[in-house]
Design a protein around this motif. Structure first.
Motif: not given
Ligand SMILES: NC(=O)c1ccc[n+]([C@@H]2O[C@H](COP(=O)([O-])OP(=O)(O)OC[C@H]3O[C@@H](n4cnc5c(N)ncnc54)[C@H](OP(=O)(O)O)[C@@H]3O)[C@@H](O)[C@H]2O)c1
Length: 280
Positions: A196-216
């Motif tokens: 899911l975080a890779d999906g965030g990354c693909k759509n422009g959000l950094s992987k770190g921020d994406s991971l934080k959002l998904v894990a939360s």
């Protein structure tokens, strides 16, 4: 009901999982480093534990049992070593007076297999089987438990393991599938979270921020199921507005058979657990 603080607890094996339990038990103040006995195979591990203040760490089981009462003995070695270690324990504990409560965390090894391996070498003992999972490292774990002991005789064992999180008692015949749902599921969820975080990354959000959002989001979603007791699909419907963004994503998941993939994932892991536990 038996219960006390600063009880002696013995760990046969001092690797990753033993460390999770030892650290949680000491951090919670349930017992002190002086009351913990650890048996390892190599001098390197022995020195490492001693450096951390666990002075009752020994390579020799005889030396260990001279220092620490073998009342609660956690078996934290690899499953393929269980027969060898049961023989070593039988040799060391053969003349020990008083009941010993063994708690095995070895994946796939049944209580009956352990009983046969002790082969009456230890005079008075019970066996409890426990399956902790990785979040025990941060005291948010889940541990499955089944035992030959009655519920009231299990209280201290439960207290020890509750230092690492939640304890769930389960019949041994469901231990394989239960172990997959608590022990392996974190690995499935880590994979889903990363994707899911890779999906965030693909759509422009950094992987770190994406991971934080998904894990939360996972954290909050899981807590809602546990706290409200609502069915996950009822909660899913609350997020999906008609013609909205979420239902568009859900439709994509369904198109690729996402739910069926997860069902078959659990079946494959359960099957593998059965194969590993089958007598050789
Ligand atoms: N990892 C997980 O997520 C997980 C989850 C649930 C259950 N488990 C179960 O936990 C058990 C331990 O796994 P682990 O990952 O903690 O293994 P590990 O890190 O490899 O640790 C194994 C330990 O056993 C010691 N050892 C080897 N032979 C011994 C002997 N004859 N007598 C005494 N100690 C001996 C080793 O000593 P040295 O340090 O000196 O080599 C080491 O400390 C396994 O049975 C596994 O199925 C694991």
């Amino acid at each position: 009901m038996e219960s006390s603080n600063n009880i002696d607890i013995v760990f046969i094996g001092g690797g990753i999982m033993a460390s999770c339990i030892v650290n949680a038990v000491v951090a919670s103040g349930y017992t002190s480093k002086d009351n913990i006995g650890i048996n390892v195979r190599t001098q390197k591990s022995c020195d490492a534990w001693k450096q951390k203040g666990f002075t009752n760490t020994f390579i020799s089981k005889d030396d260990l049992f001279k220092k620490v009462q073998p009342k609660y003995v956690f078996l934290c070695i690899k499953p393929q070593l269980y027969e060898e270690v049961c023989t070593e324990l039988g040799n060391s504990l053969g003349k020990h007076n008083g009941p010993i409560k063994f708690i095995s965390i070895m994946a796939g090894i049944t209580m009956e297999q352990l009983r046969r391996s002790f082969n009456n070498t230890v005079p008075d003992y019970s066996i409890t089987r426990a399956m902790p999972n990785l979040p025990c490292q941060i005291q948010r774990g889940t541990t499955l438990l089944c035992s030959t002991l009655k519920s009231d005789e299990l209280s201290v064992i439960k207290e020890i393991i509750e230092c690492t999180g939640t304890v769930v008692e389960i019949d041994e015949k469901y231990f394989n599938v239960g172990s997959v749902l608590s022990g392996s599921a974190p690995a499935f969820l880590f994979t889903i979270i990363d994707a899911l975080a890779d999906g965030g990354c693909k759509n422009g959000l950094s992987k770190g921020d994406s991971l934080k959002l998904v894990a939360s989001a996972f954290n909050g979603a899981a807590e809602m199921i546990l706290q409200l007791g609502e069915h996950p699909m009822a909660l899913k419907d609350k997020v999906c507005s008609a013609g909205g963004t979420t239902i568009a994503g859900i439709a994509e998941l369904e198109k690729h058979g996402f739910r069926n993939i997860l069902i078959e994932t659990v079946t494959a892991s359960t099957q593998r657990a059965k194969e590993l536990g089958a007598p050789k």
